[in-house]
Scaffold this active site. Structure first.
Site, PDB file in Angstrom:
ATOM      1  N   HIS A   1      48.198 -19.563 -88.589  1.00  0.00           N
ATOM      2  CA  HIS A   1      48.129 -18.037 -88.721  1.00  0.00           C
ATOM      3  C   HIS A   1      48.602 -17.707 -90.049  1.00  0.00           C
ATOM      4  O   HIS A   1      48.406 -16.600 -90.583  1.00  0.00           O
ATOM      5  CB  HIS A   1      48.612 -17.105 -87.519  1.00  0.00           C
ATOM      6  CG  HIS A   1      48.058 -17.320 -86.482  1.00  0.00           C
ATOM      7  ND1 HIS A   1      47.164 -16.495 -85.573  1.00  0.00           N
ATOM      8  CD2 HIS A   1      48.103 -18.432 -85.597  1.00  0.00           C
ATOM      9  CE1 HIS A   1      46.620 -16.989 -84.898  1.00  0.00           C
ATOM     10  NE2 HIS A   1      47.239 -18.100 -84.498  1.00  0.00           N
TER      11      HIS A   1
ATOM     12  N   ARG B   1      54.786  -5.047 -89.196  1.00  0.00           N
ATOM     13  CA  ARG B   1      56.208  -5.500 -88.841  1.00  0.00           C
ATOM     14  C   ARG B   1      57.064  -5.395 -89.996  1.00  0.00           C
ATOM     15  O   ARG B   1      56.541  -5.616 -91.151  1.00  0.00           O
ATOM     16  CB  ARG B   1      56.120  -6.908 -88.457  1.00  0.00           C
ATOM     17  CG  ARG B   1      55.603  -7.297 -87.036  1.00  0.00           C
ATOM     18  CD  ARG B   1      55.696  -8.789 -86.532  1.00  0.00           C
ATOM     19  NE  ARG B   1      55.201  -9.633 -87.713  1.00  0.00           N
ATOM     20  CZ  ARG B   1      55.683 -10.268 -88.527  1.00  0.00           C
ATOM     21  NH1 ARG B   1      57.165 -10.164 -88.379  1.00  0.00           N
ATOM     22  NH2 ARG B   1      55.228 -11.127 -89.504  1.00  0.00           N
TER      23      ARG B   1
ATOM     24  N   LYS C   1      55.276  -8.363 -96.274  1.00  0.00           N
ATOM     25  CA  LYS C   1      54.532  -7.309 -96.284  1.00  0.00           C
ATOM     26  C   LYS C   1      54.570  -6.321 -97.353  1.00  0.00           C
ATOM     27  O   LYS C   1      53.786  -5.418 -97.614  1.00  0.00           O
ATOM     28  CB  LYS C   1      54.698  -6.371 -95.064  1.00  0.00           C
ATOM     29  CG  LYS C   1      54.506  -7.309 -93.625  1.00  0.00           C
ATOM     30  CD  LYS C   1      53.079  -7.711 -93.374  1.00  0.00           C
ATOM     31  CE  LYS C   1      53.217  -8.504 -92.059  1.00  0.00           C
ATOM     32  NZ  LYS C   1      51.830  -9.143 -91.858  1.00  0.00           N
TER      33      LYS C   1
ATOM     34  N   ARG D   1      62.924 -10.045 -85.802  1.00  0.00           N
ATOM     35  CA  ARG D   1      63.573 -11.176 -86.300  1.00  0.00           C
ATOM     36  C   ARG D   1      65.215 -10.704 -86.852  1.00  0.00           C
ATOM     37  O   ARG D   1      65.464 -11.160 -87.622  1.00  0.00           O
ATOM     38  CB  ARG D   1      62.600 -12.076 -87.405  1.00  0.00           C
ATOM     39  CG  ARG D   1      61.853 -12.419 -86.848  1.00  0.00           C
ATOM     40  CD  ARG D   1      60.847 -13.334 -88.027  1.00  0.00           C
ATOM     41  NE  ARG D   1      59.774 -13.154 -87.507  1.00  0.00           N
ATOM     42  CZ  ARG D   1      58.418 -13.774 -88.083  1.00  0.00           C
ATOM     43  NH1 ARG D   1      58.875 -14.032 -89.366  1.00  0.00           N
ATOM     44  NH2 ARG D   1      57.331 -13.887 -87.891  1.00  0.00           N
TER      45      ARG D   1
ATOM     46  N   ASP E   1      50.054 -12.667 -97.182  1.00  0.00           N
ATOM     47  CA  ASP E   1      49.560 -12.700 -95.732  1.00  0.00           C
ATOM     48  C   ASP E   1      48.573 -13.553 -95.296  1.00  0.00           C
ATOM     49  O   ASP E   1      47.557 -13.474 -96.157  1.00  0.00           O
ATOM     50  CB  ASP E   1      49.492 -11.143 -95.489  1.00  0.00           C
ATOM     51  CG  ASP E   1      49.815 -10.784 -94.139  1.00  0.00           C
ATOM     52  OD1 ASP E   1      50.035 -11.616 -93.145  1.00  0.00           O
ATOM     53  OD2 ASP E   1      49.985  -9.387 -94.136  1.00  0.00           O
TER      54      ASP E   1
ATOM     55  N   ALA F   1      44.437  -4.347 -91.840  1.00  0.00           N
ATOM     56  CA  ALA F   1      43.278  -4.133 -92.760  1.00  0.00           C
ATOM     57  C   ALA F   1      42.140  -3.821 -91.841  1.00  0.00           C
ATOM     58  O   ALA F   1      41.256  -3.104 -92.075  1.00  0.00           O
ATOM     59  CB  ALA F   1      43.265  -5.209 -93.724  1.00  0.00           C
TER      60      ALA F   1
ATOM     61  N   ASP G   1      49.054 -55.121-104.831  1.00  0.00           N
ATOM     62  CA  ASP G   1      49.245 -53.460-104.701  1.00  0.00           C
ATOM     63  C   ASP G   1      48.517 -52.862-103.811  1.00  0.00           C
ATOM     64  O   ASP G   1      47.395 -53.185-103.332  1.00  0.00           O
ATOM     65  CB  ASP G   1      48.568 -52.942-106.159  1.00  0.00           C
ATOM     66  CG  ASP G   1      49.363 -53.624-107.435  1.00  0.00           C
ATOM     67  OD1 ASP G   1      50.479 -52.998-107.782  1.00  0.00           O
ATOM     68  OD2 ASP G   1      49.061 -54.983-107.749  1.00  0.00           O
TER      69      ASP G   1
END
Ligand code: ADQ
Length: 722
Positions: free
Chosen positions: A156, A265, A270, A303, A364, A370, A492
């Site tokens: 998210h 939040r 933000k 938080r 964000d 929005a 290699d």
């Protein structure tokens, strides 16, 4: 229809009705109700000794399974790693992230515990969909437990660019666990690009434009799935709000002043301080707006146990107080600052009343506010001021887009929005509304589930391209007891990882010890079959009792004390012209270098800037194809190298030569290699021989290990315990 299993840090239990559950929770619950399913996550509760089995609540076709966390796990996993490391870092705030090894361990521990509690609840056909940065390693943990279901993941928040992500200690481990998913969803094409850039340039994997990728020994698919909102739900809420008593009070309190609304939040991503400062600047520079505009900022604290969030809260209180002290009138407060949540209906009413919707994050993933603002404007009025650093900016080009770090430009955009002619407001809002209507959150859920259902129809097995450990153990045991064993080993990329320059790939002590231990076993013979020049092979491995083959078999030293013998009748007349092309390309590509061998030429661009190097390599390749068509040479493209070598010289010739010298009975033959030149070896093997590919490139090899480290571990297993 397959059952859906959703895993997220927090879950919206059925008793939490109405406004408390966000649009996302509503959409998830809808999807679960339709297909039937399970929602698994943290209960939100802390306990001193949490049970390891989940608590189960069933509501209709949906089962909710939750675990409590211990205080220590909550500190390490949630407050520590997820929210003090991943959240700031993924939002590009390197100055704020606090890496600590113990919180990383706590994070892995909780993910493992979640997987252990979830695995027994899964049914074979379930589609598993894991959400967000708290749970990145969950899929890999499920795989460790043998779960074969299709597992998808959606991030998210933004996926940071490689430069930022590599600042995180242990980033390889984190991304490796991310690659265990069959489908990885990101918010925007930019996030997807950052991920594929990491895969290609940092993990040395592959990524194609259709989103398929291969890295860390697995294949998967990644895509951009921009999240959205319950558009109809918000539109209905906005309709209701129009006549609601709360809205009437709100409207009266504005007494005709324009409302600027912010809903976030209380989080440092933000950009709230910047927003307040720009408002201060607006009042200072455009005096005509004083007493005519009210900024209402709704910001429920989150938080609060993390210090940075407490500091932000103090900062904002200071700023709001400062601006209000400076400009307030006895009947007007410039900034109304509310630290609380509101129901969806009330928020919809605020959106609907506002002249400006302010969405100005510094970074964000998407930003749902929005989209909510736009969904709540059936009147087609209102101006969205949107940060260019919100994922939503990609789809919302008609908003007034701003760089939130530029306070002056932000203030200007507030003024532009306040003075924008009605016709322009309508044109912009109409276009935004159409786009949001077409793709709501139900569409988002559906498209992710469909994409997850479509990945590799055969389930997880097909995506796991490395050979399972038990099969490799079985093979090693067989080789351990073979009477005679012939090993044909590339160097290699097979026994040592690629070094920044060819001469830096000298064997380390453990590798030389491994060779010594292998040839000390009765009946074991080793040939190293390399594309390198013979000098380094001689220098590094010449004292060992093994066969050496350089330049893809142009040079061979069959026996330890024998001479190097070159292939005969090889045309090298093309070399000077190709050397000139290589030198030109090198001059134009900082970091590239030419390796001259007896019979071939290689152009390496490992140290070049990746995009520039790739572009120059493409140009050079086209030029070579054109100039050398029908010539006596072959063109090879390896791992950040282009090579031109005489036709007919390839590693398969070494196999012929070595086999020709063998006496009956035939030994067990094993070949290991990582790139296209080793395919020549594999193809020249007798049918009963065993080919082992290293890495995940397409190969005829039947067995596969992921890395040189795994290849060595396998050979050590063949030696067995001393
Ligand atoms: P968030 O960082 O939480 O989400 P956002 O997308 O803005 O950010 O979602 C916030 C949600 O909370 C919105 O639905 C909003 O209405 C609601 N909300 C905010 N303030 C509120 C208040 N005072 N009262 C009631 N509700 C309030 C993360 C990522 C985002 C991404 C989402 C979804 O950081 O970038 O868009 O997940 O993927």
């Amino acid at each position: 229809m397959a059952r859906l299993v959703i895993v997220s840090n927090r879950i919206a239990l059925p008793r939490e009705r109405g406004g408390a559950a966000g649009g996302l929770a509503v959409a998830m619950r809808d999807a679960l109700r339709r297909s039937g399913g399970l929602w698994f996550g943290w209960s939100g509760e802390l306990s001193d000794a949490p049970a390891s089995a989940p608590q189960i609540v069933t509501a209709g076709k949906v089962v909710y399974a939750t675990l409590d966390l211990s205080h220590a796990d909550h500190r390490a996993y949630y407050l520590g790693y997820a929210n003090s490391v991943l959240w700031p870092l993924f939002h590009y705030r390197l100055g704020l992230f606090e890496f600590r090894r113990d919180t990383f361990e706590g994070y892995l521990r909780v993910n493992a515990a979640f997987a252990a509690a979830l695995a027994p609840l899964l049914q074979p056909d379930d589609l598993v969909w894991v959400h967000d940065y708290h749970l990145i390693p969950l899929g890999a943990e499920l795989r460790k437990l043998g779960v074969q279901n299709r597992i998808g993941f959606f991030l998210h928040i933004p996926f940071p660019t490689t430069e930022v992500l590599t600042a995180l200690p242990g980033h390889e481990k984190l991304v490796e666990s991310l690659c265990a998913y069959d489908l990885i969803g990101f918010q925007t094409p930019n996030d997807l690009r950052a991920f594929t850039d990491y895969v290609v340039n940092e993990a040395r994997g592959e990524a194609a434009s259709d989103g398929t990728f291969a890295a860390f020994g697995r294949r998967g698919r990644a895509g951009a799935f921009p999240i959205s909102i319950d558009t109809d739900g918000f539109a209905r809420a906005a309709e209701h709000a129009a006549g609601a008593p709360d809205m009437k009070r709100m409207s009266e309190s504005l007494v005709g002043r324009a409302l600027i609304i912010g809903v976030d939040r209380l989080d440092y991503s933000k950009g709230l301080p910047h927003r307040f400062e720009a408002f201060d600047r607006l009042m200072e520079r455009w005096r005509e707006h004083r007493s005519r505009v009210t900024l209402m900022q709704v910001a429920p604290p989150t938080r609060g146990q993390v210090a940075q969030y407490r500091a932000l809260r103090r900062e904002l209180e200071g700023l709001a107080g400062h601006v209000n002290g400076k400009y307030a009138e006895f009947d007007w407060v410039p900034i109304r600052y509310l630290n609380r949540t509101f129901s969806r209906n009330t928020l919809a009413g605020f959106y609907r009343l506002a002249r400006i919707g302010l969405v100005t994050p510094l970074r964000d993933g998407m930003n749902l506010v929005a989209k909510e603002f736009v969904a709540c404007r059936p009147d087609e009025d209102g101006v969205l001021v949107l940060s260019e650093f919100a994922g939503a900016a990609v789809e919302m080009g008609e908003a007034l887009q701003v760089n939130p770090y530029d306070i002056e430009a932000m203030a200007q955009s507030y003024d532009d929005a306040l003075t924008m002619p009605e016709e322009e407001r309508r044109v912009r809002m109409r276009a935004l509304r159409q786009r949001i209507a077409a793709r709501d959150v139900h569409h988002w859920v559906q498209s992710f589930i469909e994409a997850l259902g479509a990945v590799h129809g055969e389930g997880a097995e097909a995506a796991t391209i490395v050979t399972p450990p038990e099969d490799l153990d079985g093979l090693a045991a067989r080789l351990r007891s073979a009477e005679r064993l012939l090993l044909l080993l590339d160097y290699d990329g097979t026994l040592v990882p690629f070094a920044r320059a060819p001469d830096l790939a000298a064997p380390d002590r453990p590798l030389r010890d491994l060779f010594t231990a292998l040839v000390a076993k009765p009946g074991v013979r080793i040939h190293v079959v390399s594309g390198r020049r013979r000098e380094p092979l001689e220098r590094w491995l010449g004292d060992l009792p093994i066969g050496l083959h350089a330049e893809h078999g142009y040079w061979s030293r069959m026996a330890p004390d024998g001479p190097w013998v070159a292939m005969q009748d090889v045309n090298v007349a093309w070399k000077p012209a190709v050397r000139r092309l290589f030198d030109q390309a090198t001059a134009a590509t900082p970091g590239a270098l030419v390796e001259e061998k007896t019979a071939s030429l290689a152009w390496h661009w490992r140290m070049a800037e990746p995009e520039l190097g790739a572009a120059r390599a493409d140009e050079l390749w086209r030029r070579l194809e054109h100039d050398l068509r029908d010539g006596p040479v072959e063109l090879l493209r390896g791992e950040k190298v282009i090579e031109v070598r005489p036709r007919g010289v390839n590693k398969g010739r070494v196999v012929e030569r070595v086999l020709a010298q063998l006496e009956a009975p035939m030994p067990t033959i094993v070949a290991m290699g990582d790139d296209g030149t080793d395919e020549d070896t594999f193809r020249a093997l007798p049918p009963e021989a065993i080919a082992i590919g290293v890495g995940y490139r397409a190969s005829v090899a039947r067995y596969r290990v992921a890395t040189p480290r795994a290849a060595r571990a396998f050979l050590a297993n063949v030696v067995g315990k001393p």
